[in-house]
Scaffold this active site. Structure first.
Site, PDB file in Angstrom:
ATOM      1  N   GLY A  84     -85.116  48.115  50.753  1.00  0.00           N
ATOM      2  CA  GLY A  84     -85.414  47.370  51.975  1.00  0.00           C
ATOM      3  C   GLY A  84     -84.922  45.868  51.602  1.00  0.00           C
ATOM      4  O   GLY A  84     -84.293  45.164  52.419  1.00  0.00           O
TER       5      GLY A  84
ATOM      6  N   GLY B  83     -87.162  46.614  46.494  1.00  0.00           N
ATOM      7  CA  GLY B  83     -85.969  47.800  46.588  1.00  0.00           C
ATOM      8  C   GLY B  83     -84.957  48.016  47.447  1.00  0.00           C
ATOM      9  O   GLY B  83     -84.289  46.821  47.609  1.00  0.00           O
TER      10      GLY B  83
ATOM     11  N   GLY C 155     -90.698  47.091  55.174  1.00  0.00           N
ATOM     12  CA  GLY C 155     -90.585  47.385  53.403  1.00  0.00           C
ATOM     13  C   GLY C 155     -89.478  46.615  52.929  1.00  0.00           C
ATOM     14  O   GLY C 155     -88.870  46.997  52.039  1.00  0.00           O
TER      15      GLY C 155
ATOM     16  N   ASN D 150     -89.568  43.873  51.341  1.00  0.00           N
ATOM     17  CA  ASN D 150     -89.988  42.936  50.263  1.00  0.00           C
ATOM     18  C   ASN D 150     -89.541  43.545  49.128  1.00  0.00           C
ATOM     19  O   ASN D 150     -89.800  42.861  47.754  1.00  0.00           O
ATOM     20  CB  ASN D 150     -91.413  42.561  50.073  1.00  0.00           C
ATOM     21  CG  ASN D 150     -92.292  43.748  49.977  1.00  0.00           C
ATOM     22  OD1 ASN D 150     -92.379  44.606  51.164  1.00  0.00           O
ATOM     23  ND2 ASN D 150     -92.935  43.861  49.048  1.00  0.00           N
TER      24      ASN D 150
ATOM     25  N   TYR E 191     -94.907  64.458  50.812  1.00  0.00           N
ATOM     26  CA  TYR E 191     -93.799  63.698  50.797  1.00  0.00           C
ATOM     27  C   TYR E 191     -92.638  64.439  51.605  1.00  0.00           C
ATOM     28  O   TYR E 191     -92.033  63.790  52.376  1.00  0.00           O
ATOM     29  CB  TYR E 191     -93.414  62.958  49.470  1.00  0.00           C
ATOM     30  CG  TYR E 191     -92.384  62.165  49.491  1.00  0.00           C
ATOM     31  CD1 TYR E 191     -92.551  60.701  49.979  1.00  0.00           C
ATOM     32  CD2 TYR E 191     -91.108  62.400  48.928  1.00  0.00           C
ATOM     33  CE1 TYR E 191     -91.569  59.762  49.845  1.00  0.00           C
ATOM     34  CE2 TYR E 191     -90.058  61.479  48.701  1.00  0.00           C
ATOM     35  CZ  TYR E 191     -90.251  60.233  49.277  1.00  0.00           C
ATOM     36  OH  TYR E 191     -89.357  59.382  49.245  1.00  0.00           O
TER      37      TYR E 191
ATOM     38  N   SER F 164     -85.185  61.354  52.433  1.00  0.00           N
ATOM     39  CA  SER F 164     -85.224  61.469  50.981  1.00  0.00           C
ATOM     40  C   SER F 164     -84.542  63.073  50.583  1.00  0.00           C
ATOM     41  O   SER F 164     -84.782  63.965  51.240  1.00  0.00           O
ATOM     42  CB  SER F 164     -86.437  61.380  50.357  1.00  0.00           C
ATOM     43  OG  SER F 164     -86.419  61.872  48.759  1.00  0.00           O
TER      44      SER F 164
HETATM   45  N1  LIG Z   1     -86.428  55.002  45.070  1.00  0.00           N
HETATM   46  C1  LIG Z   1     -85.773  56.266  45.443  1.00  0.00           C
HETATM   47  O1  LIG Z   1     -85.342  56.987  44.516  1.00  0.00           O
HETATM   48  C2  LIG Z   1     -85.923  57.127  46.747  1.00  0.00           C
HETATM   49  C3  LIG Z   1     -85.418  58.264  46.831  1.00  0.00           C
HETATM   50  C4  LIG Z   1     -85.273  58.735  48.212  1.00  0.00           C
HETATM   51  C5  LIG Z   1     -85.923  58.171  49.380  1.00  0.00           C
HETATM   52  N2  LIG Z   1     -86.625  56.773  49.067  1.00  0.00           N
HETATM   53  C6  LIG Z   1     -86.980  56.127  50.246  1.00  0.00           C
HETATM   54  O2  LIG Z   1     -86.541  54.866  50.287  1.00  0.00           O
HETATM   55  C7  LIG Z   1     -87.353  54.021  50.965  1.00  0.00           C
HETATM   56  C8  LIG Z   1     -87.572  52.561  50.142  1.00  0.00           C
HETATM   57  O3  LIG Z   1     -87.999  52.750  49.098  1.00  0.00           O
HETATM   58  P1  LIG Z   1     -87.673  52.232  47.884  1.00  0.00           P
HETATM   59  O4  LIG Z   1     -86.889  53.013  46.582  1.00  0.00           O
HETATM   60  O5  LIG Z   1     -87.186  50.913  47.925  1.00  0.00           O
HETATM   61  O6  LIG Z   1     -89.419  51.795  47.374  1.00  0.00           O
HETATM   62  P2  LIG Z   1     -90.258  50.475  46.905  1.00  0.00           P
HETATM   63  O7  LIG Z   1     -89.351  49.484  46.155  1.00  0.00           O
HETATM   64  O8  LIG Z   1     -91.427  50.882  46.379  1.00  0.00           O
HETATM   65  O9  LIG Z   1     -90.331  49.869  48.503  1.00  0.00           O
HETATM   66  C9  LIG Z   1     -91.018  50.659  49.558  1.00  0.00           C
HETATM   67  C10 LIG Z   1     -91.545  49.460  50.394  1.00  0.00           C
HETATM   68  O10 LIG Z   1     -92.197  50.253  51.369  1.00  0.00           O
HETATM   69  C11 LIG Z   1     -93.441  49.314  51.586  1.00  0.00           C
HETATM   70  N3  LIG Z   1     -94.613  49.994  51.918  1.00  0.00           N
HETATM   71  C12 LIG Z   1     -95.498  51.007  51.168  1.00  0.00           C
HETATM   72  N4  LIG Z   1     -96.313  51.362  51.866  1.00  0.00           N
HETATM   73  C13 LIG Z   1     -96.377  50.551  53.170  1.00  0.00           C
HETATM   74  C14 LIG Z   1     -97.227  50.431  54.082  1.00  0.00           C
HETATM   75  N5  LIG Z   1     -98.325  51.113  54.272  1.00  0.00           N
HETATM   76  N6  LIG Z   1     -97.115  49.654  55.115  1.00  0.00           N
HETATM   77  C15 LIG Z   1     -95.794  48.786  55.327  1.00  0.00           C
HETATM   78  N7  LIG Z   1     -95.008  49.049  53.990  1.00  0.00           N
HETATM   79  C16 LIG Z   1     -95.390  49.785  53.003  1.00  0.00           C
HETATM   80  C17 LIG Z   1     -93.590  48.814  50.264  1.00  0.00           C
HETATM   81  O11 LIG Z   1     -94.495  47.519  50.232  1.00  0.00           O
HETATM   82  P3  LIG Z   1     -95.147  47.029  49.203  1.00  0.00           P
HETATM   83  O12 LIG Z   1     -94.466  46.414  48.129  1.00  0.00           O
HETATM   84  O13 LIG Z   1     -96.340  46.084  49.546  1.00  0.00           O
HETATM   85  O14 LIG Z   1     -96.072  48.228  48.497  1.00  0.00           O
HETATM   86  C18 LIG Z   1     -92.093  48.276  49.776  1.00  0.00           C
HETATM   87  O15 LIG Z   1     -91.827  47.038  50.527  1.00  0.00           O
HETATM   88  C19 LIG Z   1     -88.815  54.781  51.117  1.00  0.00           C
HETATM   89  O16 LIG Z   1     -88.773  55.069  52.330  1.00  0.00           O
HETATM   90  C20 LIG Z   1     -88.616  55.764  50.022  1.00  0.00           C
HETATM   91  O17 LIG Z   1     -89.235  56.925  50.494  1.00  0.00           O
HETATM   92  C21 LIG Z   1     -86.492  56.272  47.824  1.00  0.00           C
END
Ligand SMILES: NC(=O)c1ccc[n+]([C@@H]2O[C@H](COP(=O)([O-])OP(=O)(O)OC[C@H]3O[C@@H](n4cnc5c(N)ncnc54)[C@H](OP(=O)(O)O)[C@@H]3O)[C@@H](O)[C@H]2O)c1
Length: 320
Positions: A33, A31, A27, A29, A187, A156
């Protein structure tokens, strides 16, 4: 301005020269990551971006142009175990070391109806946990043979639940066949599994030198949860300005992952849960986070449950 409880990596960690080291970030690309990837490349590392949308990853790489390190993009769709196998084969053919694996990708189903992966697993558990489980197990040997390697998996704050409702992984009903489907419970369970897995792996890999961790990145202003129907998207857009002071930028949210991958201190706590601050913890004592911090969810800290999760996951992904 950053939140008063923000936990930052120290300068020594963020200025280390990691030239020659190879990392995988799933992931990568978007946020958290993307910011993790950018910093690793800035410090001289080579990052293999494991992404389901290769074009989206390619677009982001324009911003890496002046950085010291390098990158590669290999497709990896966590909804499809065959794609995970193909990613790991491609990686192992091309690379001979792995200094850090960051299982960062994640999603939550924004509709109320259950969705499935191509292998027939409930999608939230399939993407957040099972796809990463297979990826990790396929790469354990190369991680173990790379001196000082690190492993992280994103959990999370949601996994903590509340004092009255702690999420427990329903190994006997992962597809919600005998209970009502709830997307946030799915989740919460997937993210509880992530904490258990990092703990189990930390113990299993104790003598190999691989240090493991699970991570809560904070409340990231990323693309997370941006799917869903029109009403959901509108509500999220309206709420965003009001949550700015209690949420984190993506750079702030990458701090915990970078600490796990690069700091001198993280390996001293292999298997532990590392959390950024979060107002979303229902347990007041957890709101400041901690590197590391004990999860308030007793199921997440239960090693017997973690071992059962791993045994079951081997069967589900067809490894043993
Ligand atoms: N945002 C928050 O407040 C928060 C809080 C707690 C934990 N987290 C965790 O932090 C991590 C990063 O999330 P983020 O906040 O950076 O969100 P994000 O911007 O939505 O990034 C999520 C990444 O996961 C990828 N992804 C989703 N489905 C996938 C699949 N089937 N195969 C491969 N990659 C996939 C997305 O790819 P696409 O761009 O192609 O969809 C994107 O690159 C996640 O594990 C999330 O659960 C986030």
């Amino acid at each position: 301005m950053s939140h008063k409880h923000m936990i930052w990596c120290d300068q020594e960690t963020l200025s280390k020269d990691i030239t020659g080291k190879i990392y995988i970030v799933t992931g990568a690309n978007s946020g958290v990551g993307l910011e993790t990837t950018r910093q690793l490349i800035k410090q001289g590392g080579h990052v293999v971006m494991a992404c389901r949308r290769v074009e989206a990853a390619q677009k982001e790489t324009a911003s890496f142009i002046d950085l010291k390190g390098s990158y590669d993009i290999i497709r990896c769709d966590l909804t499809d175990l065959q794609s995970v196998r193909e990613f790991s084969e491609a990686f192992l053919k091309k690379y001979h070391r792995l200094d850090g694996l960051m299982c960062n990708a994640g999603m939550v189903v924004m509709e109320s109806a259950i969705q499935y992966t191509s292998d027939g697993f409930e999608k939230t558990f399939g993407v957040n946990f099972l796809g990463h489980f297979l990826l990790t197990e396929l790469l354990l040997d190369i991680l173990a043979k790379t001196e000082g390697s690190r492993y992280g998996i994103l959990s999370s704050v949601v996994h903590a639940g509340s004092p009255k409702n702690r999420y427990e992984v329903h190994l006997d009903d992962l597809n919600f066949e005998n209970r009502k489907y709830n997307n946030f419970a799915a989740y919460g369970e997937a993210k509880t599994a992530s904490v258990q897995y990092a703990m189990e792996l930390g113990k299993r890999l104790k003598d190999t030198g691989v240090a493991t961790a699970s991570i809560h990145p904070g409340w990231a202003r990323s693309n997370f949860g941006s799917g869903g129907n029109f009403l959901m998207r509108t509500l999220m857009a309206i709420a965003r300005p009001f949550t700015k002071s209690i949420s984190n930028s993506n750079w702030e949210s990458a701090q915990t992952s970078l600490h796990v991958l690069l700091s001198e201190d993280a390996p001293k706590h292999s298997g532990a849960y590392f959390s950024q601050h979060s107002v979303l913890y229902r347990d007041a004592a957890c709101k400041k986070g901690g590197w590391p911090m004990k999860s308030p969810n007793p199921h997440a800290n239960n090693m017997e449950a973690a071992k059962e999760l791993v045994t079951k996951s081997y069967q589900l992904v067809g490894l043993k």
